[in-house]
Design a protein around this motif. Structure first.
Motif, mmCIF file in Angstrom:
data_model
loop_
_atom_site.group_PDB
_atom_site.id
_atom_site.type_symbol
_atom_site.label_atom_id
_atom_site.label_comp_id
_atom_site.label_asym_id
_atom_site.label_seq_id
_atom_site.Cartn_x
_atom_site.Cartn_y
_atom_site.Cartn_z
ATOM 1 N N ILE A 127 -15.839 2.540 10.518
ATOM 2 C CA ILE A 127 -14.749 3.454 10.849
ATOM 3 C C ILE A 127 -13.486 2.592 10.875
ATOM 4 N N ALA A 128 -12.515 2.907 10.013
ATOM 5 C CA ALA A 128 -11.311 2.081 9.895
ATOM 6 C C ALA A 128 -10.090 2.850 10.376
ATOM 7 N N ASP A 129 -9.445 2.321 11.418
ATOM 8 C CA ASP A 129 -8.332 2.971 12.105
ATOM 9 C C ASP A 129 -7.024 2.271 11.739
ATOM 10 N N GLY A 130 -6.021 3.008 11.248
ATOM 11 C CA GLY A 130 -4.749 2.347 10.946
ATOM 12 C C GLY A 130 -3.684 3.239 10.351
ATOM 13 N N ARG A 131 -2.900 2.661 9.424
ATOM 14 C CA ARG A 131 -1.816 3.382 8.771
ATOM 15 C C ARG A 131 -2.051 3.467 7.259
ATOM 16 N N ASP A 132 -2.723 2.430 6.727
ATOM 17 C CA ASP A 132 -2.911 2.332 5.268
ATOM 18 C C ASP A 132 -4.372 2.111 4.905
ATOM 19 N N MET A 133 -5.281 2.561 5.754
ATOM 20 C CA MET A 133 -6.709 2.342 5.507
ATOM 21 C C MET A 133 -7.155 3.078 4.235
ATOM 22 N N GLY A 134 -6.733 4.337 4.120
ATOM 23 C CA GLY A 134 -7.139 5.142 2.970
ATOM 24 C C GLY A 134 -6.321 4.869 1.720
ATOM 25 N N THR A 135 -5.081 4.415 1.894
ATOM 26 C CA THR A 135 -4.208 4.217 0.731
ATOM 27 C C THR A 135 -4.339 2.822 0.121
ATOM 28 N N VAL A 136 -4.522 1.799 0.953
ATOM 29 C CA VAL A 136 -4.479 0.415 0.458
ATOM 30 C C VAL A 136 -5.768 -0.378 0.715
ATOM 31 N N VAL A 137 -6.231 -0.363 1.939
ATOM 32 C CA VAL A 137 -7.314 -1.286 2.315
ATOM 33 C C VAL A 137 -8.680 -0.802 1.805
ATOM 34 N N PHE A 138 -8.969 0.491 1.977
ATOM 35 C CA PHE A 138 -10.246 1.038 1.506
ATOM 36 C C PHE A 138 -10.001 2.263 0.616
ATOM 37 N N PRO A 139 -9.398 2.043 -0.562
ATOM 38 C CA PRO A 139 -9.033 3.200 -1.403
ATOM 39 C C PRO A 139 -10.239 4.000 -1.897
ATOM 40 N N ASP A 140 -11.447 3.388 -1.879
ATOM 41 C CA ASP A 140 -12.634 4.102 -2.368
ATOM 42 C C ASP A 140 -13.443 4.772 -1.268
ATOM 43 N N ALA A 141 -12.922 4.788 -0.054
ATOM 44 C CA ALA A 141 -13.674 5.389 1.055
ATOM 45 C C ALA A 141 -14.028 6.846 0.731
ATOM 46 N N PRO A 142 -15.278 7.234 0.973
ATOM 47 C CA PRO A 142 -15.678 8.613 0.656
ATOM 48 C C PRO A 142 -15.084 9.669 1.593
ATOM 49 N N LEU A 143 -14.691 9.271 2.788
ATOM 50 C CA LEU A 143 -14.045 10.237 3.682
ATOM 51 C C LEU A 143 -12.779 9.629 4.271
ATOM 52 N N LYS A 144 -11.658 10.315 4.027
ATOM 53 C CA LYS A 144 -10.373 9.853 4.552
ATOM 54 C C LYS A 144 -9.754 10.946 5.406
ATOM 55 N N ILE A 145 -9.450 10.582 6.626
ATOM 56 C CA ILE A 145 -8.824 11.528 7.545
ATOM 57 C C ILE A 145 -7.382 11.091 7.780
ATOM 58 N N TYR A 146 -6.476 12.044 7.831
ATOM 59 C CA TYR A 146 -5.092 11.762 8.220
ATOM 60 C C TYR A 146 -4.843 12.587 9.466
#
Ligand code: C5P
Length: 224
Positions: A127-146
């Motif tokens: 579980i990755a908590d932040g500001r750019d987890m889905g956009t930069v750090v883990f762009p291939d994550a299967p589930l992205k929550i904003y």
């Protein structure tokens, strides 16, 4: 086997931290609090008396940051150790958060922290908590929550939290700080706060923690 990653991005005070901790505990997955890394750079820079505009030194500092994340007993949560000292509560100070938001604008600092964040991805999941987890750090994550909430609601929550702790707080000042932090995080040129194209936005303004958890767990099941 690829590691499942759930990214949770959003502004300060949207409830990301609480939701991420709960999710990680319920699933038995690893947790990355990426904001803590930026806070650690900020705190270390204060201690080493590095000027806030000295990007080169801040970049070197980020690359060599001596930190450990220690998972204590479940109730006790994760402990953050900087250069051998437990700074778990120190990094939560408002002053450190403000400076973190400033050092986070530097591309060199962000680049230096990138690999450090990616190594958190380990089985059974992250579980990755932040500001750019889905956009930069883990762009291939299967589930992205904003996860968002109105600035007023976030200020209200923070105000109640401080009141409960017996601290004297001004709602107007808290709201102002939140708006300033939002502006800084959303308007920087590198990895600004914004939803990934494939993120699901949840507005928690009128939802309690249980309701947000319900929605996230529903989304997780859909993707299994
Ligand atoms: O989430 P938290 O308030 O601990 O983060 C502190 C600051 O670190 C944020 O205001 C933001 O500027 C920065 N940050 C970031 N990218 C992340 C996490 C935090 O730029 N992934």
């Amino acid at each position: 086997k690829s590691v499942p990653v759930v990214t949770v991005d959003g502004p300060s005070g949207s409830g990301k931290g609480t939701i991420c901790k709960l999710l990680a505990t319920r699933l038995g997955w690893h947790l990355l609090d990426s904001g803590a890394l930026y806070r650690l750079v900020a705190l270390a820079s204060m201690r080493h008396q590095i000027a806030v505009d000295d990007e080169d030194s801040l970049t070197v500092l980020s690359a060599h940051l001596d930190v450990q994340f220690k998972t204590a007993a479940e109730t006790d949560g994760v402990h953050v150790v900087l250069e051998g000292e437990d700074v778990t509560s120190t990094i939560r100070q408002e002053e450190v958060g403000k400076l973190a938001s400033k050092v986070a604008t530097y591309p060199g600092v962000r680049q230096a922290l990138l690999e450090r964040q990616r190594i958190f991805a380990a089985l059974p999941g992250l579980i990755a908590d932040g500001r750019d987890m889905g956009t930069v750090v883990f762009p291939d994550a299967p589930l992205k929550i904003y996860l968002v909430a109105s600035a007023e609601e976030r200020a209200r929550r923070r105000f109640l939290q401080l009141q409960k702790r017996g601290a004297d707080a001004s709602f107007a000042k808290i709201l102002q700080d939140i708006q300033a932090r939002d502006a800084q995080d959303m308007n920087r040129s590198v990895a600004p706060l914004k939803p990934a194209a494939d993120a699901v936005t949840i507005d928690s303004s009128e939802l309690d923690i249980d309701a947000v958890m319900y929605e996230v767990e529903q989304l997780l099941r859909e993707r299994e």
